[in-house]
Design an enzyme around this catalytic site. Sequence first.
Site, mmCIF file in Angstrom:
data_model
loop_
_atom_site.group_PDB
_atom_site.id
_atom_site.type_symbol
_atom_site.label_atom_id
_atom_site.label_comp_id
_atom_site.label_asym_id
_atom_site.label_seq_id
_atom_site.Cartn_x
_atom_site.Cartn_y
_atom_site.Cartn_z
ATOM 1 N N ASP A 93 40.169 -69.466 58.462
ATOM 2 C CA ASP A 93 40.819 -68.222 58.038
ATOM 3 C C ASP A 93 40.427 -67.100 59.024
ATOM 4 O O ASP A 93 39.242 -66.910 59.314
ATOM 5 C CB ASP A 93 40.276 -67.900 56.628
ATOM 6 C CG ASP A 93 41.056 -66.825 55.914
ATOM 7 O OD1 ASP A 93 42.219 -66.586 56.272
ATOM 8 O OD2 ASP A 93 40.495 -66.235 54.961
ATOM 9 N N SER A 106 44.975 -61.712 45.931
ATOM 10 C CA SER A 106 44.247 -61.754 44.658
ATOM 11 C C SER A 106 44.856 -60.759 43.677
ATOM 12 O O SER A 106 45.366 -59.707 44.076
ATOM 13 C CB SER A 106 42.761 -61.427 44.883
ATOM 14 O OG SER A 106 42.089 -62.586 45.335
ATOM 15 N N HIS A 157 43.417 -56.992 51.705
ATOM 16 C CA HIS A 157 42.237 -57.821 51.459
ATOM 17 C C HIS A 157 41.228 -57.146 50.536
ATOM 18 O O HIS A 157 41.168 -55.925 50.471
ATOM 19 C CB HIS A 157 41.542 -58.148 52.790
ATOM 20 C CG HIS A 157 42.295 -59.150 53.597
ATOM 21 N ND1 HIS A 157 42.957 -58.826 54.749
ATOM 22 C CD2 HIS A 157 42.488 -60.475 53.406
ATOM 23 C CE1 HIS A 157 43.535 -59.918 55.240
ATOM 24 N NE2 HIS A 157 43.274 -60.929 54.442
ATOM 25 N N GLY A 158 40.442 -57.965 49.859
ATOM 26 C CA GLY A 158 39.315 -57.457 49.071
ATOM 27 C C GLY A 158 39.699 -57.152 47.632
ATOM 28 O O GLY A 158 40.870 -57.273 47.234
ATOM 29 N N ILE A 170 43.854 -66.695 48.461
ATOM 30 C CA ILE A 170 43.122 -66.087 47.338
ATOM 31 C C ILE A 170 41.626 -66.305 47.539
ATOM 32 O O ILE A 170 41.155 -67.434 47.575
ATOM 33 C CB ILE A 170 43.595 -66.692 45.999
ATOM 34 C CG1 ILE A 170 45.077 -66.346 45.776
ATOM 35 C CG2 ILE A 170 42.728 -66.179 44.836
ATOM 36 C CD1 ILE A 170 45.740 -67.040 44.611
ATOM 37 N N ASP A 221 44.053 -64.937 64.480
ATOM 38 C CA ASP A 221 44.505 -63.621 64.033
ATOM 39 C C ASP A 221 44.389 -62.633 65.188
ATOM 40 O O ASP A 221 43.345 -62.032 65.422
ATOM 41 C CB ASP A 221 43.646 -63.182 62.837
ATOM 42 C CG ASP A 221 44.073 -61.827 62.295
ATOM 43 O OD1 ASP A 221 44.974 -61.205 62.896
ATOM 44 O OD2 ASP A 221 43.504 -61.394 61.285
ATOM 45 N N SER A 276 36.392 -68.725 56.335
ATOM 46 C CA SER A 276 36.409 -67.651 57.344
ATOM 47 C C SER A 276 35.297 -67.906 58.359
ATOM 48 O O SER A 276 34.407 -68.740 58.126
ATOM 49 C CB SER A 276 36.182 -66.302 56.670
ATOM 50 O OG SER A 276 34.838 -66.238 56.188
HETATM 51 O O1 G3H Z 1 40.388 -62.361 54.469
HETATM 52 C C1 G3H Z 1 39.179 -62.468 54.364
HETATM 53 C C2 G3H Z 1 38.601 -63.461 53.429
HETATM 54 O O2 G3H Z 1 38.573 -62.978 52.112
HETATM 55 C C3 G3H Z 1 37.258 -63.932 53.914
HETATM 56 O O3 G3H Z 1 36.269 -63.007 53.693
HETATM 57 O O4 G3H Z 1 35.121 -62.850 55.909
HETATM 58 O O5 G3H Z 1 33.984 -62.127 53.799
HETATM 59 O O6 G3H Z 1 34.350 -64.544 54.266
HETATM 60 P P1 G3H Z 1 34.858 -63.130 54.459
HETATM 61 P P1 13P Z 2 42.039 -61.538 48.747
HETATM 62 O O1 13P Z 2 40.904 -60.652 49.189
HETATM 63 O O2 13P Z 2 43.133 -60.746 48.126
HETATM 64 O O3 13P Z 2 41.577 -62.645 47.895
HETATM 65 O O4 13P Z 2 42.669 -62.193 50.080
HETATM 66 C C1 13P Z 2 42.065 -63.284 50.701
HETATM 67 C C2 13P Z 2 42.631 -63.589 52.031
HETATM 68 O O5 13P Z 2 43.658 -63.102 52.447
HETATM 69 C C3 13P Z 2 41.888 -64.545 52.860
HETATM 70 O O6 13P Z 2 42.441 -64.663 54.135
HETATM 71 ZN ZN ZN Z 3 43.308 -62.902 54.914
#
Ligand code: G3H
Ligand code: 13P
Ligand code: ZN
Length: 331
Positions: A94, A236, A190-191, A277, A116, A57
Amino acid sequence: MAVSYKDLGLVNTKELFKKATEGKYAIPAFNFNNMEQMQAIVQACVETKSPVILQVSGGARKYANQTLLRYMAQGAVEYAKELGYNIPIVLHLDHGDTFELCQSCIEYGFSSVMIDGSHHSYEENVALTRKVVEYAHKYDVTVEGELGVLAGIEDDVVAEHHTYTQPEEVQDFVSKTGVDSLAISIGTSHGANKFKPEQCTRNAEGILIPPPLRFDILEAIEKKIPGFPIVLHGSSSVPQQYVKTINDNGGKLKDTIGIPEDELRRASKSAVCKINIDSDGRLAMTASIRENFIQHPEWFDPRQYLGPAREELKKLYAHKTVNVLGSAGKA
Ligand code: G3H
Ligand code: 13P
Ligand code: ZN
């Protein structure tokens, strides 16, 4: 300074998605931002002979550093060979939120980017995505777009509710933008906090089952753009043993339910050819570290607790490729 991903030994998603769609499985996209996570992903995917998307990300890129990431990705390719199997590895951005971020990632060796634009108006999403595609395709870098908004947290953006992807829009979006794959919203989020227990029902074995994903929307999308690669974010499963271990060892996670693996198995057999994931890896790592901190208060060498955490991650990733996504043996 600019480097092509091809010189790092990476591949884009084109061929992988074609085979995954035909073969009815999904490629794992595992998020990482440090060495142990990267090692665990590569070890698991080499052992199970799975292609893999190493996913970063914008926040993870800031955390890890753009230059280090370029060498880590190149290192991942060489590491896989050293472990005995040359699996295809993609380095993917990402949730890229600007053209400039996508451009910079491409200059630093990414083979695939997500733009996105799902939080913008439809017209703005199309224009931004088109601009990224025009740039990326000059370098043979593949692009993922998104239509519809997932509930939950994406980097700093929080959405309270799902806005499901509208099947009527997908054909127009894909043809106007030229994207190589499309992330859709059908009820994943997410999360780690996806569903509260009170949103779920109990099955015959007493296991809490969340509201089902909208496979009807997925099917309608597949009819509009047959064979086109679809991506599922927020996938996830929030393994309950990790939540318990974390909370038994001083953690304070809320009761939470993830996406059932059966639903991911079903999705993997459809046009969904990339499954994201991240949270499950975070939970596995935290559970292992917390447990070891309680059991071994005398430990202070990071290798003592990061080593077992890496092993736990590897087990988790191998489980996903073999038992959930069906990508094992496809490299
Ligand atoms: O979709 C988001 C991903 O889980 C990345 O999360 O922006 O905290 O690295 P992050
Ligand atoms: P999770 O938070 O369900 O693992 O999703 C991750 C994701 O979509 C990253 O882009
Ligand atoms: Zn995502």
